[in-house]
Write a protein that holds these residues in place. Structure first.
Motif, short mmCIF file in Angstrom:
data_model
loop_
_atom_site.label_atom_id
_atom_site.label_comp_id
_atom_site.label_asym_id
_atom_site.label_seq_id
_atom_site.Cartn_x
_atom_site.Cartn_y
_atom_site.Cartn_z
N SER A 452 -4.67 -5.62 -12.86
CA SER A 452 -4.15 -5.95 -11.68
C SER A 452 -3.15 -7.42 -11.21
O SER A 452 -3.08 -8.05 -12.11
N SER A 457 3.25 -4.15 -0.18
CA SER A 457 4.03 -2.97 -0.22
C SER A 457 5.28 -2.66 0.50
O SER A 457 5.95 -4.36 0.87
N ILE A 470 4.01 1.91 -2.11
CA ILE A 470 3.59 0.39 -3.06
C ILE A 470 5.18 0.95 -3.73
O ILE A 470 5.38 2.08 -4.20
N ALA A 475 3.81 -1.48 -10.80
CA ALA A 475 2.84 -0.99 -10.83
C ALA A 475 2.92 0.23 -12.29
O ALA A 475 1.06 0.60 -12.14
N LEU A 481 -3.68 -1.36 -9.03
CA LEU A 481 -2.79 -1.56 -8.02
C LEU A 481 -3.42 -2.70 -6.84
O LEU A 481 -4.44 -1.65 -6.13
N ASN A 483 -2.60 -4.24 -3.31
CA ASN A 483 -2.20 -4.47 -2.89
C ASN A 483 -2.31 -5.83 -1.18
O ASN A 483 -3.43 -5.28 -1.05
N TRP A 502 -0.20 5.95 4.23
CA TRP A 502 -0.05 5.63 3.42
C TRP A 502 0.17 6.73 1.99
O TRP A 502 -0.91 7.76 2.01
N SER A 504 1.04 7.18 -2.72
CA SER A 504 1.60 6.52 -3.69
C SER A 504 2.21 7.21 -4.82
O SER A 504 2.21 8.79 -4.59
N LEU A 510 -6.02 1.80 -6.13
CA LEU A 510 -5.34 0.90 -5.42
C LEU A 510 -6.67 0.61 -4.89
O LEU A 510 -7.53 0.89 -3.96
N LEU A 553 -7.23 5.14 -2.49
CA LEU A 553 -7.80 3.64 -1.91
C LEU A 553 -9.27 3.66 -3.15
O LEU A 553 -9.67 4.83 -2.90
#
Ligand code: GCB
Length: 618
Positions: A452, A457, A470, A475, A481, A483, A502, A504, A510, A553
């Motif tokens: 990672s 962002s 992001i 990535a 990922l 952040n 958010w 992606s 994440l 997440l």
């Protein structure tokens, strides 16, 4: 005299230049704690040398005569001029940073010479290595007046073979440690942590047999709960021989043969009680070669990703984490001991963590071993931090070396699941090329972990909502990922987190690798007053509400467990050279936000025991 001095100095320069840094460093020995070792910890004589007087002559060329401090020269007559004397100079403790051992050295950046004498009564048939846990940042190491070599990088171990150089009596080792910052270094001149200098981790003399087990990796293959893949590497004249691997508790024993390079590939199946935060089970693993035997406690677990999920032993996990700097709890300075590790990780556990991000450089080995024992998953990082020299091949070589040294030391730690190769680096082609090499290296050297980096962002405003995503080409290369965002501190106010949506473009997990804000413990006010505990607690409330709305997440490591020293933080009465984003003070007092995060992590834990991921309820 001066002429001769200059001539010698010129020779010195040639010798110096022809040795690229690290040229004489021996390959790292894995698991030094299991080796026959004599500790060289304790009081070392030191000379503080801000002008490098013991290193360079008045023309700035390296010294090689008796004025060079590594000679530890004593005048032979009453008329002889010698301008240094280790034995009449002061002492500093090793391991330890110099900054917090002497008030005058708190902000010091430059050279300090360390000297220590020792006798050696080891095995005449064996080999001897001088091992350093770490020295920040450059270490020039000399034994009995001869240079052994140079190591660059402040947070990883290194050793020199001294078999042919060590005497039975009256050896003296001298180390010039220099922590000056420079643009081409890793990290570079600008960081947000204290530039602690010195021999910050233990120093040991290791004795091993002529042909010895230098290194090995033993871990479950990704996706398997039974199949171990790994290798063993021998070092010495008898490279081809039989080795036996035993795990008595798992009733496993098998013999392998090393090839002409001293390497054996290991592959076997066994039924393990798998290592996890709930069950940090370690097995005693024994590797025996003809003349050497080493044992180590190793946990077996697998870690992989599937879409946005992180799977530990095949099951989705949410990483309830916190960031930690390598600063001692309850006393100033660098942490290094088992006790330090236990205290820091116990605080993290109290917070409800099953995961820590050891920011922003490799922490001491005791920390990783304690994480294995306490059942705390680890993100380990190299100090590729902010803006380093992406175009400089030497800087890349240095970063690669630090990554290698970290992987070599820690690759048998079950707790370590993520290698992080960068923190908040600005997107450019040169940076992408640089970091891609580190990612490739981490992947090819170790297939049992995830890679990672802490990225940043991008925000786009749509009426009163903000789209956050992001948008970083790296990535694509990372498994997970990371952040960092400071919504509510450096940008926006805490309540603005409620407007953030958010998304992606990557089907990857994440980890919110940083968020937070400063609070001075005991300073109270309303939730919009900066530096108060209330502001910080409110920021955490809004952050957590936002985190709950991010479908991909899979973990968070807020910034940071405890306050830490930083030369950038000058605000009198508030910062006083401390970054105050800790959820605790450096003395262990808990701020209000500690309890906000604790409540969130309790909730995650309960929810996760019923479903596979916090957000999706899959
Ligand atoms: C960051 C850095 C971290 C700093 C922190 C801060 O983004 O990664 O090293 O200490 O922010 O407090 O500003």
């Amino acid at each position: 005299m001066r002429k001769l001095g200059r001539l010698l100095a010129a020779v010195g320069v040639a010798a110096f230049i022809s040795f690229p840094s690290g040229a004489q460093i021996a390959p790292l020995i894995a698991n030094v704690t299991a080796r026959h070792a004599v500790s060289l910890n304790g009081d070392w004589q030191v000379i503080v040398d801000p002008y490098d007087t013991g290193y360079l002559d008045y023309r700035a060329t390296p010294l090689d005569n008796n004025n060079a401090f590594f000679k530890n020269y004593k005048p032979k007559s009453k008329s002889e001029l010698v301008e240094y004397d280790f034995d009449k100079s002061g002492q500093l403790k090793v391991p330890g940073d110099w900054n917090t051992q002497r008030e005058s050295l708190l902000f010091y950046e430059g050279s300090v010479w360390y000297k220590r004498s020792f006798d050696y009564s080891g095995d005449a048939n064996g080999r001897v290595f001088l091992h350093f846990g770490a020295a920040n940042y450059i270490a020039d190491v000399y034994l009995n007046g001869q240079k052994l070599g140079r190591h660059e990088g402040g947070f990883t171990p290194f050793d020199f073979e001294i078999t042919d150089k060590v005497k039975q009596q009256a050896n003296f080792v001298v180390v010039r440690v220099n922590n000056s910052r420079a643009k081409d270094q890793v990290p570079t001149t600008n960081t947000d942590w204290w530039n602690y200098g010195g021999i910050t981790r233990p120093v040991t003399l290791l004795t091993v047999p002529k042909t010895f087990i230098q290194d090995y990796l033993m871990q479950l293959e990704k996706g398997s709960s039974r199949h171990v893949k790994g290798w063993v590497q021998l070092n010495g004249p008898q490279l081809q021989q039989k080795i036996t691997l035993k795990i008595p508790e798992a009733k496993f024993s098998q013999t392998y043969e090393t090839d002409s390079n001293g390497r054996a590939e290991i592959s076997f199946d066994s039924n393990f009680s798998l290592w996890s935060p709930e069950n940090p089970k370690l097995y005693e693993v024994e590797i025996a070669a003809t003349a050497d035997r080493v044992t180590e406690n190793i946990g077996f677990r697998s870690i992989e990703t599937r879409g946005a999920d992180i799977l530990l032993n095949g099951k989705p996990i949410f990483l309830r984490g916190i960031n930690i700097h390598e600063e001692a709890p309850l006393r100033p300075g660098r942490a290094w001991s088992e006790e330090d590790a236990r205290t820091l990780l116990t605080w993290a556990k109290e917070l409800g963590c099953n995961f820590v991000r050891l920011a922003h450089y490799p922490h001491n080995e005791a920390m990783l071993r304690m994480a294995d024992r306490l059942g705390i998953l680890v993100w380990a990082e190299v100090p590729v931090y902010w803006t380093i020299q992406w175009e400089n091949p030497e800087t890349l070589r240095n970063a690669q070396n630090q990554l290698q040294e970290m992987m070599t030391r820690d690759r048998n730690r079950a707790a370590l699941i993520i290698y992080s190769v960068a923190n908040e680096t600005p997107i450019s082609d040169a940076r992408n090329r640089f970091i891609r090499q580190l990612i490739a290296e981490a992947h090819s050297n170790d297939t049992t972990r995830l890679v990672s980096a802490a990225l940043q962002s991008h925000e786009e405003r749509h009426d009163d909502r903000v789209q956050v995503s992001i948008q970083d080409p790296l990535a694509n290369d990372l498994d997970v990922l990371g952040n960092n965002e400071y919504i509510g501190w450096y940008v926006h106010l805490p309540a603005d987190a409620d407007k953030m949506d958010w998304s992606s473009a990557y089907n990857k997990p994440l980890i919110m690798s940083e968020f937070g804000g400063d609070a001075l413990f005991g300073f109270h006010g309303d939730e919009l007053t900066r530096w108060t505990e209330e502001y910080q607690a409110n920021l955490y409330e809004h952050q957590i509400a936002m985190l709950k709305r991010i479908p991909f997440l899979r973990g968070s490591t807020p910034w940071i467990l405890k306050d830490f020293r930083s030369p950038r933080r000058t605000l009198p009465g508030i910062e006083d050279y401390f970054n105050r984003k800790g959820l605790m003070t450096d003395h262990g007092d808990k701020k209000k936000a500690f309890f906000v995060l604790q409540t969130f992590y309790e909730e995650v834990q309960t929810t996760q025991s019923q479903q596979s991921s916090y957000n999706t309820g899959k």
